[in-house]
Design an enzyme around this catalytic site. Structure first.
Site, PDB file in Angstrom:
ATOM      1  CG  HIS A  54      31.320  33.603  52.870  1.00  0.00           C
ATOM      2  ND1 HIS A  54      30.557  33.350  51.744  1.00  0.00           N
ATOM      3  CD2 HIS A  54      30.865  34.763  53.385  1.00  0.00           C
ATOM      4  CE1 HIS A  54      29.663  34.323  51.601  1.00  0.00           C
ATOM      5  NE2 HIS A  54      29.844  35.194  52.581  1.00  0.00           N
ATOM      6  CG  ASN A  55      30.508  30.449  49.072  1.00  0.00           C
ATOM      7  OD1 ASN A  55      30.795  31.543  49.537  1.00  0.00           O
ATOM      8  ND2 ASN A  55      30.417  30.243  47.779  1.00  0.00           N
ATOM      9  CE  LYS A  70      32.749  33.689  48.067  1.00  0.00           C
ATOM     10  NZ  LYS A  70      32.523  33.103  46.814  1.00  0.00           N
ATOM     11  CD  GLU A  78      26.048  32.154  50.251  1.00  0.00           C
ATOM     12  OE1 GLU A  78      27.107  32.823  50.313  1.00  0.00           O
ATOM     13  OE2 GLU A  78      25.566  31.775  49.172  1.00  0.00           O
ATOM     14  CB  SER A  90      31.626  36.855  49.355  1.00  0.00           C
ATOM     15  OG  SER A  90      30.247  36.631  49.571  1.00  0.00           O
TER      16      SER A  90
HETATM   17  N1  LIG Z   1      28.206  35.280  39.561  1.00  0.00           N
HETATM   18  C1  LIG Z   1      28.411  35.453  40.870  1.00  0.00           C
HETATM   19  O1  LIG Z   1      27.537  35.896  41.626  1.00  0.00           O
HETATM   20  C2  LIG Z   1      29.753  35.138  41.462  1.00  0.00           C
HETATM   21  C3  LIG Z   1      29.999  35.438  42.794  1.00  0.00           C
HETATM   22  C4  LIG Z   1      31.252  35.227  43.317  1.00  0.00           C
HETATM   23  C5  LIG Z   1      32.226  34.671  42.522  1.00  0.00           C
HETATM   24  N2  LIG Z   1      31.975  34.355  41.208  1.00  0.00           N
HETATM   25  C6  LIG Z   1      33.054  33.788  40.420  1.00  0.00           C
HETATM   26  O2  LIG Z   1      33.577  34.810  39.572  1.00  0.00           O
HETATM   27  C7  LIG Z   1      34.063  34.230  38.359  1.00  0.00           C
HETATM   28  C8  LIG Z   1      33.409  34.921  37.181  1.00  0.00           C
HETATM   29  O3  LIG Z   1      31.998  34.723  37.261  1.00  0.00           O
HETATM   30  P1  LIG Z   1      31.010  35.251  36.120  1.00  0.00           P
HETATM   31  O4  LIG Z   1      29.653  34.787  36.532  1.00  0.00           O
HETATM   32  O5  LIG Z   1      31.248  36.684  35.886  1.00  0.00           O
HETATM   33  O6  LIG Z   1      31.535  34.526  34.793  1.00  0.00           O
HETATM   34  P2  LIG Z   1      31.411  32.982  34.333  1.00  0.00           P
HETATM   35  O7  LIG Z   1      30.096  32.800  33.674  1.00  0.00           O
HETATM   36  O8  LIG Z   1      31.775  32.091  35.453  1.00  0.00           O
HETATM   37  O9  LIG Z   1      32.574  32.883  33.215  1.00  0.00           O
HETATM   38  C9  LIG Z   1      32.476  33.542  31.976  1.00  0.00           C
HETATM   39  C10 LIG Z   1      33.762  34.262  31.669  1.00  0.00           C
HETATM   40  O10 LIG Z   1      34.870  33.340  31.654  1.00  0.00           O
HETATM   41  C11 LIG Z   1      35.593  33.517  30.417  1.00  0.00           C
HETATM   42  N3  LIG Z   1      36.269  32.274  30.048  1.00  0.00           N
HETATM   43  C12 LIG Z   1      35.782  31.022  30.123  1.00  0.00           C
HETATM   44  N4  LIG Z   1      36.703  30.144  29.688  1.00  0.00           N
HETATM   45  C13 LIG Z   1      37.806  30.869  29.334  1.00  0.00           C
HETATM   46  C14 LIG Z   1      39.072  30.534  28.811  1.00  0.00           C
HETATM   47  N5  LIG Z   1      39.417  29.268  28.560  1.00  0.00           N
HETATM   48  N6  LIG Z   1      39.958  31.534  28.565  1.00  0.00           N
HETATM   49  C15 LIG Z   1      39.614  32.815  28.807  1.00  0.00           C
HETATM   50  N7  LIG Z   1      38.425  33.202  29.304  1.00  0.00           N
HETATM   51  C16 LIG Z   1      37.525  32.230  29.569  1.00  0.00           C
HETATM   52  C17 LIG Z   1      34.513  33.927  29.445  1.00  0.00           C
HETATM   53  O11 LIG Z   1      35.072  34.485  28.285  1.00  0.00           O
HETATM   54  P3  LIG Z   1      34.239  34.483  26.901  1.00  0.00           P
HETATM   55  O12 LIG Z   1      33.330  35.669  26.982  1.00  0.00           O
HETATM   56  O13 LIG Z   1      35.264  34.610  25.847  1.00  0.00           O
HETATM   57  O14 LIG Z   1      33.482  33.193  26.827  1.00  0.00           O
HETATM   58  C18 LIG Z   1      33.740  34.924  30.301  1.00  0.00           C
HETATM   59  O15 LIG Z   1      34.385  36.151  30.390  1.00  0.00           O
HETATM   60  C19 LIG Z   1      33.759  32.730  38.457  1.00  0.00           C
HETATM   61  O16 LIG Z   1      34.882  32.059  38.945  1.00  0.00           O
HETATM   62  C20 LIG Z   1      32.653  32.664  39.475  1.00  0.00           C
HETATM   63  O17 LIG Z   1      32.588  31.418  40.143  1.00  0.00           O
HETATM   64  C21 LIG Z   1      30.765  34.591  40.679  1.00  0.00           C
END
Ligand SMILES: NC(=O)c1ccc[n+]([C@@H]2O[C@H](COP(=O)([O-])OP(=O)(O)OC[C@H]3O[C@@H](n4cnc5c(N)ncnc54)[C@H](OP(=O)(O)O)[C@@H]3O)[C@@H](O)[C@H]2O)c1
Length: 485
Positions: A191-192, A188, A195, A134
């Site tokens: 937590h959300n 987690k 939130e 988080s």
């Molecule tokens: N954003 C936040 O504030 C936040 C906070 C806490 C947790 N999270 C969690 O952290 C994780 C990442 O979040 P994010 O916002 O950085 O990214 P995201 O937008 O959720 O995902 C994009 C990423 O996933 C990859 N991807 C999608 N499908 C795939 C597949 N079939 N095989 C391999 N790679 C694949 C994409 O690769 P390509 O570039 O090749 O498309 C890209 O690197 C998620 O689970 C999200 O829920 C996010």
């Protein structure tokens, strides 16, 4: 199988979108770490390499190359789109990793998916650790709150690495081994959920103050800044003041008045409520927060209902300062209820899934890095340290005293909201929960009577042992019955 000859990295990250790249940069900035990176499409990897040469990342353009770049036991953190993306990466990694290696899923997975994945990956001899992370983008880069599940054995390798990148409060890293398999993602999720409740309560406080006193958003920002110096001190109160202060550059209007009032969500609040319903835990503050977002996002219904009448009497506040203090106290009491309910859900989840979750440790790791970080969490840690078997957080002496001190204000504010026709679902449901919990007798007795009337569901009595049924459609005499709750 990947060769070891080129292995140079002690940790790898898969997924170079915002969370993965920031987490990889955080890891690379800590002494002793060399970080391998991989993304499905190489463009993102290239961008990260170009923008952050200081991180000295070891890039890979295939899973085989990625595995070969990692020293053993290989440890890789997946930060990709939750769901199918995560499954695809796990499949690919398990085909190039070996028994003893560790795959960490740091995305927002549903904990039941994590339980399923852990079981499947364990059969290959590879460790799988579902980990809640988080703190959003900034937390990933500077120090998040980290909630790992998985085996204790995997945590021995992983713990020091995660401790090195986590937020630190009073010298304590915001990470602990929460429990086995899906425990980290479960915590987690809760937590959300908390939130959601915290944000909704703050929003209700703002709305009541604005409509009660006529203060401008900038004036209310000052109120929140002041509140942030006391028992409500928290990241969410702090950013609320920032949002309220913001003025739109093109119109000179407070930004909050220009933002469409339809709240979105990514689903973790819904998961919390769905699971709490299954576990039979009343997380009413969290549920009302989720429903408030749903209601806000129904423009057609809202437009159709906009002509419905409100209260006939005009409403106003006599003393602005006194009213604001009442709202502050109501917010604190309602917040205690939301956390108490959230911890009830953790206790129930731990019991259901066989996790040994230390509640005080969870409060400790939420003190920094995460969105609900707050001074107040120290009080929760202390409450569980004093009484590890505490049946409800709200009954701990500190919280009982806090709610006792706040309750007159709390009742005033909820009554004001009802009279003024201002929706305050989280404030009022929290107060109802409090009154429900402390009641000597509840009308649940009548509900049991109704259930027995139409469905012969039976009831118990306060004055004697056994299970009973009244012959409602007969002579209305009472008989002994088999318990059919
Ligand atoms: N954003 C936040 O504030 C936040 C906070 C806490 C947790 N999270 C969690 O952290 C994780 C990442 O979040 P994010 O916002 O950085 O990214 P995201 O937008 O959720 O995902 C994009 C990423 O996933 C990859 N991807 C999608 N499908 C795939 C597949 N079939 N095989 C391999 N790679 C694949 C994409 O690769 P390509 O570039 O090749 O498309 C890209 O690197 C998620 O689970 C999200 O829920 C996010």
């Amino acid at each position: 199988m990947a060769s070891e000859s080129t292995a140079q990295a002690n940790i790898g990250v898969v997924g170079m979108a915002v969370m993965g790249s920031n987490l990889a940069r955080n890891l690379a900035s800590r002494e002793g770490n060399t970080v391998a990176i991989f993304n499905r499409s190489f463009e993102k990897t290239q961008t990260v390499l170009d923008e952050h040469p200081e991180a000295e990342f070891i890039p890979a353009s295939s899973y085989e190359e990625f595995a070969a770049s990692l020293s053993k036991p290989r440890t890789a953190i997946i930060m990709v789109q939750a769901g199918r993306g995560t499954d695809a990466v796990i499949d690919a990694l398990t085909s190039v990793f070996e028994p003893g290696d560790i795959i960490v899923d740091g995305g927002n997975a549903l904990f039941t998916d994590t339980i399923r994945r852990e079981k499947a990956v364990r059969e290959t001899g590879i460790n799988f650790v579902g980990t809640g992370i988080s703190g959003g983008e900034e937390g990933a880069l500077l120090g998040p709150s980290i909630m790992p599940g998985g085996s204790a054995e995997a945590y021995e390798t992983l713990g020091p690495i995660l401790s090195s990148i986590a937020a630190v409060v009073d010298g304590v890293p915001c990470v602990t081994h929460v429990g086995t398999d899906g425990a980290g993602h479960f915590v987690k999720m809760i937590h959300n959920g908390i939130e959601y409740a915290d944000m909704q309560l703050i929003a209700e406080a703002y709305d009541l103050i604005r409509r009660g006193t006529g203060y401008s958003p900038a004036q209310i920002a000052d109120v929140f800044t002041e509140w942030n110096k006391g028992e409500l001190e928290s990241y969410l109160i702090e950013i609320t003041a920032e949002v309220l202060k913001q003025v739109d550059a093109s119109t000179g209007t407070p930004l909050v008045d220009l933002i469409l009032d339809q709240a979105g969500s990514k689903g973790t609040g819904v998961w919390t409520v769905q699971n709490a319903l299954d576990l039979g835990i009343p997380v009413s503050g969290i549920a009302e927060a989720v429903f408030a977002r749903s209601l806000s996002s129904k423009p057609a219904q809202r437009a159709a209902a906009s002509a419905l009448p409100g209260p006939a009497e005009p409403w106003g506040v006599d003393n602005n300062e006194a009213f604001i203090e009442d709202v502050r106290r109501a917010l604190y009491a309602s917040k205690i209820v939301a956390y108490s309910q959230g911890f009830d859900a953790i206790v129930a989840g731990a019991e259901q899934y066989g996790w040994d979750i230390k509640k005080g440790d969870i409060a400790t790791i939420w003190r920094g890095g995460c969105i609900i970080r707050a001074q107040f969490l120290n009080r929760i840690t202390e409450a569980y340290a004093e009484d590890p078997g505490l049946v409800a957080l709200i009954t701990a002496p500190y919280f009982t005293a806090a709610v006792t001190g706040a309750q007159e204000s709390w009742r005033q504010v909820v009554a004001h909201a009802a009279k003024a026709g201002i929706p305050a679902p989280a404030f009022s449901s929290s107060l109802s929960y409090y009154d429900g919990l402390r009641a000597d007798r509840l009308p649940a007795a009548l509900v049991q009577g109704q259930r027995d009337f139409f469905g012969a569901h039976t009831y118990k009595r306060v004055d004697k042992e056994g299970t009973f049924h009244t012959l409602w459609s007969g002579d209305r005499s009472e008989i002994q019955a088999v318990d059919s709750h």
